[in-house]
Design a protein around this motif. Structure first.
Motif, mmCIF file in Angstrom:
data_model
loop_
_atom_site.group_PDB
_atom_site.id
_atom_site.type_symbol
_atom_site.label_atom_id
_atom_site.label_comp_id
_atom_site.label_asym_id
_atom_site.label_seq_id
_atom_site.Cartn_x
_atom_site.Cartn_y
_atom_site.Cartn_z
ATOM 1 N N LEU A 221 0.832 -1.207 0.000
ATOM 2 C CA LEU A 221 0.000 0.000 0.000
ATOM 3 C C LEU A 221 0.870 1.262 0.000
ATOM 4 C CD1 LEU A 221 -2.965 1.065 0.230
ATOM 5 C CD2 LEU A 221 -2.503 1.310 2.674
ATOM 6 N N VAL A 222 1.786 1.331 0.961
ATOM 7 C CA VAL A 222 2.608 2.538 1.109
ATOM 8 C C VAL A 222 3.521 2.729 -0.104
ATOM 9 C CG1 VAL A 222 4.455 3.603 2.464
ATOM 10 C CG2 VAL A 222 2.520 2.512 3.623
ATOM 11 N N LEU A 223 4.192 1.649 -0.486
ATOM 12 C CA LEU A 223 5.114 1.753 -1.619
ATOM 13 C C LEU A 223 4.351 2.000 -2.923
ATOM 14 C CD1 LEU A 223 7.548 -1.099 -0.580
ATOM 15 C CD2 LEU A 223 8.026 1.343 -0.570
ATOM 16 N N GLY A 224 3.151 1.424 -3.006
ATOM 17 C CA GLY A 224 2.321 1.646 -4.193
ATOM 18 C C GLY A 224 1.979 3.120 -4.350
ATOM 19 N N ILE A 225 1.642 3.769 -3.239
ATOM 20 C CA ILE A 225 1.347 5.202 -3.289
ATOM 21 C C ILE A 225 2.596 5.979 -3.697
ATOM 22 C CG2 ILE A 225 0.751 7.214 -1.864
ATOM 23 C CD1 ILE A 225 -1.099 5.312 -0.265
ATOM 24 N N ALA A 226 3.748 5.567 -3.123
ATOM 25 C CA ALA A 226 5.006 6.220 -3.485
ATOM 26 C C ALA A 226 5.260 6.098 -4.981
ATOM 27 C CB ALA A 226 6.160 5.616 -2.687
ATOM 28 N N VAL A 227 5.017 4.902 -5.516
ATOM 29 C CA VAL A 227 5.245 4.680 -6.948
ATOM 30 C C VAL A 227 4.355 5.599 -7.772
ATOM 31 C CG1 VAL A 227 4.946 3.025 -8.827
ATOM 32 C CG2 VAL A 227 6.059 2.309 -6.712
ATOM 33 N N LEU A 228 3.084 5.697 -7.369
ATOM 34 C CA LEU A 228 2.163 6.554 -8.126
ATOM 35 C C LEU A 228 2.621 8.013 -8.086
ATOM 36 C CD1 LEU A 228 -1.355 5.082 -7.335
ATOM 37 C CD2 LEU A 228 -0.018 4.901 -9.438
ATOM 38 N N LEU A 229 3.111 8.444 -6.911
ATOM 39 C CA LEU A 229 3.585 9.828 -6.796
ATOM 40 C C LEU A 229 4.820 10.070 -7.662
ATOM 41 C CD1 LEU A 229 3.152 10.541 -2.971
ATOM 42 C CD2 LEU A 229 1.768 11.409 -4.869
ATOM 43 N N LEU A 230 5.661 9.038 -7.778
ATOM 44 C CA LEU A 230 6.902 9.193 -8.541
ATOM 45 C C LEU A 230 6.710 8.928 -10.035
ATOM 46 C CD1 LEU A 230 9.306 7.311 -6.085
ATOM 47 C CD2 LEU A 230 9.337 9.754 -6.559
#
Lengths: 353, 279
Positions: A221-230
């Motif tokens: 969840l957390v890394l997925g959000i990070a990926v979307l932001l990046l």
């Protein structure tokens, strides 16, 4: 006055609402929906299969907490963790592979090829065999191993900037060093330990438990959000670091941030199930061909990864009756074949597929 | 649409090095606004390094690059990307990426999460494709185009970025003669009709003379001379900068200096007619 405005162009639709606007690629959307349905189906079938078969309809009802106690127990305690771990791990491998392949602009540069999975595995195996860091748990160790390997590769490949090619070469070197270290640890280990370790190295959902699900779910969840932001930076890094800089990407921050995120994804996944080979390599390539993109699409890669892992696990469970074959055996065998098939087919057509 | 006073890019006491090797030392340069400037020099003279430094692709060891008095290294990179565009030497698009996808990415500095494809994005991209005659090829993969078309696609991307200053690193490399002229004519159009400030690195001295308003001649990381081609280009300068003996005559087409190298096997004949000094 029309508030919502749609403009059709070949392959995409621009959606505008007041000052906001977005682009929708219908084929991408359709493929993602298809993959989501396929993964959901594989997920349900995974829950229904086993020594105690449960009809699909009962599976769905049990997921909403409806059913008799035996069914609920089998689904919730025995099968759901395994299916969830498969779903999450597949997604993590797929997205991580897509990130690495885009960053290095090289389809071979998946985390399992450039040594992240092996680095993560070496850390976990070392802990299992040498008995240190037992308090940390496999998740933390796998994470540590993967990130440390990523930093090492990036550091060694850095020479006033870096290229995808150099990352791949350094990564392959590191990968072999980690593999030898793991082999050495295996030789040192006693029989019972070695067997445990080996099972884990091949990659298996067999030991999946709720203990694995929770940290993995948070990580994805957390890394997925990070990926979307990046991801907006990733889109420009596809054109190389020079062009990306010229287009306003802070490359010196964006590149390491993306690499650490991708490494963390693959490390969490590896820590949960062991390195399930080929998923991170094939999932983005399959997704790319399905969507007709020139780059590995992130969401579709994650969904393809989930479907691949769940599908492979179904095959692994059934191929030898009575034996729980580790899933890595299946992904290794079928993943390689599928990739070869895709490549030969692409060559014949004369395009990317 | 564009501001009356074009922004000015300036290098002050610039020094750039790769590791211990110093490439550029104490260089001062003003990129003349609204003009086409061309950096010339032998291989390893630091011309590409200078251009890349002006585009903040390289960080200076000393000195700074300023845009309207503000250091570009302190500026948010995205903000700078709306004012200064750069096309690096032989960029490569991912296999299968279409021209429109590539050119669309040029809009990135003007886009955000909630504004991914505005009307102005669409118009600017369309206009960039039109200027580069790439409209009909918009849906084709970049890697399937000819060298000249591919370079035009990349230039279209840089145009879509809609910057006042455009830096081009050897935009004619690997192109045949027809495509070289095509690309340089396009650059001239951009400058003359759209008022873009252009600075580029060119290998061909005669093309530089023909297309530049301002030439910057570099040797060993220093600027040897700069000025309008007709005032600047002498056989002595070419000998100093390129270590080549030559005659300089008038280009019969453009009236700009035309450099003709002599070499070891030939000697100039009938040289008296030429208006430019001879070595």
């Amino acid at each position: 006055m029309a508030l919502l405005e749609l403009t059709r162009q070949p392959g995409r639709i621009a959606v505008r609402l007041g000052p906001t606007s977005a682009v929708i690629r219908p084929r991408m959307l359709a493929v993602c929906l298809g993959l989501a349905v396929a993964s959901a189906l594989a997920f349900a079938v995974e829950l229904s299969f086993g020594d105690y078969p449960i009809p699909l309809l009962d599976v769905v009802r049990a997921l909403f907490g409806v059913g008799d106690r035996a069914t609920l127990f089998v689904i919730e305690e025995l099968r759901l963790p395994r299916a969830l771990v498969g779903l999450l791990v597949g997604c993590a491998f797929g997205v991580s592979g897509a990130l690495f392949q885009t960053l290095t602009r090289n389809p071979l540069a998946s985390p399992d090829m450039i040594g992240l999975s092996s680095g993560s595995a070496t850390a976990v195996v070392a802990a299992m065999v040498l008995g240190f860091g037992a308090g940390l748990g496999t998740q933390a160790l796998g994470l540590f191993g993967g990130i440390a390997t990523a930093v090492l590769i990036y550091g060694l490949a850095w020479k006033g900037g870096t290229t995808g090619y150099r990352i791949v070469l350094v990564g392959i070197g590191i990968s072999w060093m980690c593999t030898s270290l793991t082999s050495y640890l295996l030789v040192k280990a006693d029989m019972w330990e070695a067997q445990q370790v080996l099972r884990w190295i091949i990659g298996s959902l067999n030991g999946a438990d709720w203990v694995h699900v929770t940290p993995l779910a948070w990580a994805v969840l957390v890394l997925g959000i990070a990926v979307l932001l990046l991801s907006r930076w990733l889109r420009l890094l596809q054109l190389g670091t020079d062009v990306a800089t010229a287009l306003g990407v802070p490359v010196r921050f964006a590149q390491p941030a993306l690499i650490v995120t991708a490494a963390a994804l693959v490390s969490f996944a590896t820590a949960a199930t062991g390195p399930i080979v080929f998923v991170a390599l094939t999932a983005p390539q399959i997704a790319q061909r399905l969507t007709g993109c020139a780059w590995p699409p992130l969401v579709a890669s994650g969904l393809t990864g989930s479907f691949l892992v769940l599908g492979s696990d179904l095959i692994a469970q059934r191929v030898i009756p009575g034996t729980l074959l580790p899933i890595g055996v299946v992904t290794g065998a079928f993943g390689g074949l599928f990739l070869l098939w895709l490549l030969t087919r692409a060559n014949r057509v004369g395009s990317g597929g | 649409m564009r501001p009356e006073i074009a922004p000015t890019l300036r290098a002050e006491g610039l020094a750039v090095s790769y590791g211990d090797r110093s490439i550029i030392t104490d260089l001062d340069l003003v990129v003349p606004p609204g003009k086409i400037s061309v950096i010339v020099g032998a291989n390893a003279s630091g011309k590409s390094t200078l251009l890349r430094s002006l585009a903040r692709l390289l960080s200076p060891a000393a000195g700074q690059v300023c845009l309207d008095g503000e250091s570009i290294h302190a500026m948010p990179t995205r903000e700078l990307a709306r004012m200064v565009g750069l096309l690096p030497q032989s960029p490569v698009a991912p296999e299968g990426m279409t021209v429109i996808d590539l050119v669309g990415r040029g809009r990135a500095p003007h886009q955000s999460w909630w504004r991914q494809w505005s009307h102005s994005d669409e118009e600017t991209v369309r206009h960039a494709l039109e200027l580069t005659s790439m409209l009909d090829l918009a849906e084709r993969p970049v890697d399937e185009l000819s060298g000249g078309q591919r370079q035009r696609a990349w230039i279209a991307m840089a145009l879509a970025q809609d910057t006042d200053i455009l830096l081009l690193d050897e935009p004619t490399t690997f192109l045949d003669m027809a495509h070289q002229i095509e690309v340089l004519d396009l650059v001239m159009d951009l400058n003359r009709t759209r008022g873009r400030t252009v600075m580029m690195v060119l290998h061909d001295l005669n093309q530089a003379c023909r297309y530049a308003d301002h030439i910057v001649a570099m040797k060993s990381g220093r600027i040897v001379a700069q000025g309008p081609p007709a005032d600047l280009l002498t056989a002595e300068l070419v000998d100093e900068v390129f270590d080549v003996r030559c005659c300089v005559v008038t280009d019969p087409v453009s009236g700009t200096p035309l450099v003709i190298p002599i070499g070891r096997h030939h000697e100039p004949r009938n040289v008296a007619r030429h208006p430019f000094p001879i070595h």
